[in-house]
Design a protein around this motif. Structure first.
Motif, PDB file in Angstrom:
ATOM      1  N   SER A  37       0.774  -1.279   0.084  1.00  0.00           N
ATOM      2  CA  SER A  37       0.020  -0.023   0.116  1.00  0.00           C
ATOM      3  C   SER A  37       0.964   1.124  -0.022  1.00  0.00           C
ATOM      4  O   SER A  37       1.416   1.336   0.920  1.00  0.00           O
ATOM      5  N   VAL A  38       0.641   2.062  -1.129  1.00  0.00           N
ATOM      6  CA  VAL A  38       1.537   3.184  -1.211  1.00  0.00           C
ATOM      7  C   VAL A  38       1.008   4.479  -1.152  1.00  0.00           C
ATOM      8  O   VAL A  38      -0.173   4.434  -2.064  1.00  0.00           O
ATOM      9  N   GLU A  56      10.029   7.069  -1.885  1.00  0.00           N
ATOM     10  CA  GLU A  56      10.594   5.877  -1.163  1.00  0.00           C
ATOM     11  C   GLU A  56      10.080   4.517  -1.641  1.00  0.00           C
ATOM     12  O   GLU A  56       9.040   4.352  -1.782  1.00  0.00           O
ATOM     13  N   GLY A  57      10.960   3.953  -2.340  1.00  0.00           N
ATOM     14  CA  GLY A  57      10.850   2.394  -2.522  1.00  0.00           C
ATOM     15  C   GLY A  57      11.027   1.652  -1.569  1.00  0.00           C
ATOM     16  O   GLY A  57      11.741   1.897  -0.632  1.00  0.00           O
ATOM     17  N   ASP A  58      10.639   0.539  -1.635  1.00  0.00           N
ATOM     18  CA  ASP A  58      10.815  -0.651  -0.511  1.00  0.00           C
ATOM     19  C   ASP A  58      11.588  -1.648  -0.845  1.00  0.00           C
ATOM     20  O   ASP A  58      11.657  -2.382  -1.765  1.00  0.00           O
ATOM     21  N   PRO A  59      12.956  -1.591  -0.368  1.00  0.00           N
ATOM     22  CA  PRO A  59      13.810  -2.513  -0.608  1.00  0.00           C
ATOM     23  C   PRO A  59      13.754  -4.224  -0.398  1.00  0.00           C
ATOM     24  O   PRO A  59      14.299  -5.188  -1.220  1.00  0.00           O
ATOM     25  N   VAL A 121       9.655  -0.301 -10.154  1.00  0.00           N
ATOM     26  CA  VAL A 121      10.913   0.344 -10.612  1.00  0.00           C
ATOM     27  C   VAL A 121      11.444   0.886  -9.367  1.00  0.00           C
ATOM     28  O   VAL A 121      12.876   0.693  -9.193  1.00  0.00           O
ATOM     29  N   ALA A 122      10.697   1.651  -8.864  1.00  0.00           N
ATOM     30  CA  ALA A 122      11.222   2.319  -7.357  1.00  0.00           C
ATOM     31  C   ALA A 122      11.560   1.240  -6.492  1.00  0.00           C
ATOM     32  O   ALA A 122      12.526   1.469  -5.845  1.00  0.00           O
ATOM     33  N   ASN A 123      10.838   0.035  -6.280  1.00  0.00           N
ATOM     34  CA  ASN A 123      11.293  -0.873  -5.156  1.00  0.00           C
ATOM     35  C   ASN A 123      12.369  -1.487  -5.522  1.00  0.00           C
ATOM     36  O   ASN A 123      13.417  -1.727  -4.842  1.00  0.00           O
ATOM     37  N   LEU A 124      12.790  -1.963  -6.577  1.00  0.00           N
ATOM     38  CA  LEU A 124      14.026  -2.539  -7.365  1.00  0.00           C
ATOM     39  C   LEU A 124      15.065  -1.686  -7.054  1.00  0.00           C
ATOM     40  O   LEU A 124      16.363  -2.013  -6.909  1.00  0.00           O
ATOM     41  N   SER A 129      20.336   0.071  -4.298  1.00  0.00           N
ATOM     42  CA  SER A 129      20.745   1.214  -3.906  1.00  0.00           C
ATOM     43  C   SER A 129      21.534   1.083  -2.588  1.00  0.00           C
ATOM     44  O   SER A 129      22.391   1.792  -2.275  1.00  0.00           O
ATOM     45  N   ILE A 130      20.839   0.274  -1.766  1.00  0.00           N
ATOM     46  CA  ILE A 130      21.424   0.015  -0.469  1.00  0.00           C
ATOM     47  C   ILE A 130      22.258  -1.168  -0.490  1.00  0.00           C
ATOM     48  O   ILE A 130      22.895  -1.311   0.692  1.00  0.00           O
ATOM     49  N   LEU A 131      22.644  -1.947  -1.511  1.00  0.00           N
ATOM     50  CA  LEU A 131      23.618  -2.982  -1.070  1.00  0.00           C
ATOM     51  C   LEU A 131      25.005  -2.214  -1.178  1.00  0.00           C
ATOM     52  O   LEU A 131      25.125  -1.429  -1.831  1.00  0.00           O
TER      53      LEU A 131
END
Length: 480
Positions: A37-38, A56-59, A121-124, A129-131
């Motif tokens: 839910s976004v 804000e994407g969800d990693p 796309v934002a989630n991916l 990005s956080i790796l």
């Protein structure tokens, strides 16, 4: 988090685009990605990014998408790079990342919003990005094993006399078959089944209970469900399948050839039938092929009476292990364990088709165009000694949930680097068939001969050379 800034490279553009396009068009069966839910809506996500607003994407969802889209086939489970480059901690903005996916890039088909939503796309993008930029390479642990990132290993049991099979029982305890102190003396069968229990919760099995003894080369364990009573413990050994009764082992699945045939592994299929993998008993030059047999379990369940074998497939050298995939497909490990090693004969993992002929002794490896035999799903090095298969179904290592794990025990005379490890076979299907990629997973074993999944999702590996069982797990506080 501090990250280096750099211009997006052509290699990165091509790699990300190719990965997503390949997955969307052909690599995987159609799967529904997890939703969240976004706010804002998926349509507004990219518009907000273009306005310079933070999106804000969800990693965690991004990581799941990475597996669903089969990007690991080229870029690795953790984007560390395999045949394609590493995509860890990339520095593209969400707007630039989306533009490259949506636009024509050197003739590649654009990934349209209908194929991959903007929010995905934002989630991916968020997960990549956080790796960390660099993934530490595997280093031997105190057991001398090299394991994937974030995977832990510890000794669960030792001082076992030639362990040969593992299974988690209906009581959630680990059971192990052992060949005994002198497995080559047919006059004194010393094979046993032991129950291993960790009574104090320290991760080591401090109690071992003998379930049955006097077995001749036990190499496979499973339980047969019984609606009215407790499940029946079945064991494969020389001659066929044995049920463990209060009075000892009872032959309930005899194989043609009697004690000259070794039943290596067994599993209950999705059709309720019992499937048994077999080969010759001991080293032999006889060209008689190994096979997979099918048994109706009703006589066994109803009266512990022998069931008649039916040939399911033939044409194996040594059908050493058998496993059903989550989708119901049946796979077999075909190894040279009971044959003299030949440097031009690969070990195989085969997808089984009822009534099929897999070629031995006339054909091995990929058959010629005029051959009526079926070729392997995956080839393993000659002498690798493929000894056990496991489709992982737990949640502790969800990145392996569709992979086939294979224990490589080795064979006398073969190069040492081809064995002593567990590999994972990544299987991808599309409209044109099945494809496989073999990846090293865990190295440093002596002779890994058996695999099992624990009730908590951990993985157990039996090492015949070390006489031990190792437990592999992921820390509960480690981010998946």
């Amino acid at each position: 988090m501090v990250r280096l800034r750099q211009k997006p490279s052509i290699t990165l553009v091509l790699a990300v685009s190719a990965c997503l396009i390949l997955a969307v068009t052909s690599c995987q069966p159609v799967l529904t990605a997890p939703r969240q839910s976004v706010s804002p809506s998926p349509t507004e996500t990219l518009l907000n990014a273009r306005r310079g607003e933070h999106v804000e994407g969800d990693p965690l969802i991004g990581r799941q998408l990475w597996g669903i889209l089969a990007c690991q086939s080229c870029h690795g489970t953790f984007a560390e790079g395999v045949s394609g480059p590493s995509l860890r901690s990339h520095t593209l903005s969400l707007e630039a990342f989306a533009d490259h996916l949506r636009s024509e890039n050197h003739g590649l088909h654009p990934v349209l919003p209908g194929e991959l939503h903007n929010i995905d796309v934002a989630n991916l993008n968020a997960w990549l990005s956080i790796l960390p930029l660099d993934l530490p390479g595997p280093l031997p642990n105190k057991l001398g094993l090299t394991t994937p990132h974030q995977l832990r290993a510890m000794l669960f049991a030792d001082q076992l006399e030639h362990p040969s099979a593992l299974a988690t029982g209906p009581d959630d305890q680990l059971y192990v078959a052992t060949l005994g102190s002198d497995p080559h003396d047919p006059a004194k069968p010393s094979g046993r089944i032991l129950r291993l229990t960790d009574t104090d919760g320290d991760g080591f099995a401090d109690r071992r209970t003998v379930v049955v003894t006097g077995l001749d080369h036990p190499t496979g364990l499973t339980w047969l469900n019984n609606a009215e009573e407790d499940p029946i413990l079945l064991v494969t050994a020389k001659g066929g399948v044995y049920a463990i009764d209060d009075d000892g082992p009872v032959l309930v699945g005899p194989l043609p050839g009697g004690l000259t045939r070794q039943a290596y592994d067994l599993v209950t299929g999705t059709d309720g039938q019992l499937y048994v993998a077999s080969g010759p008993a001991g080293d032999t030059l006889e060209p008689e092929p190994g096979a997979v047999w099918r048994f109706d379990p009703d006589p066994i369940v109803n009266a512990l009476s022998p069931a008649a074998p039916e040939t399911f497939v033939t044409g194996m050298r040594t059908a050493s292990s058998i496993a059903f995939s989550p989708s119901g497909a049946i796979y077999i490990a075909d190894s040279g364990l009971a044959w003299p090693w030949r440097d031009n004969v690969p070990d195989e993992v085969n997808l089984l088709l009822g009534g099929g002929d897999y070629g031995w002794p006339d054909v091995w490896g990929k058959p010629g165009e005029d051959s009526h035999t079926i070729g392997p799903m995956a080839e393993l090095p000659p002498g690798a000694g493929a000894s056990d298969l496991l489709f992982y179904s737990g949640s502790m290592f969800d990145e392996y949930s569709t992979d086939l794990l294979v224990a490589l025990a080795g064979q006398a005379g073969a190069p040492e680097e081809t064995s002593g490890k567990v590999v994972r076979v990544e299987i991808i299907s599309d409209v044109s068939g099945y494809y496989s990629f073999v990846h090293d997973m865990i190295g440093g074993f002596g002779r890994p001969v058996a695999l099992a999944e624990g009730s908590d999702g951990s993985i157990y590996v039996a090492d015949a050379e070390a006489g031990s069982v190792v437990r592999l797990w992921r820390e509960t506080d480690t981010v998946k």
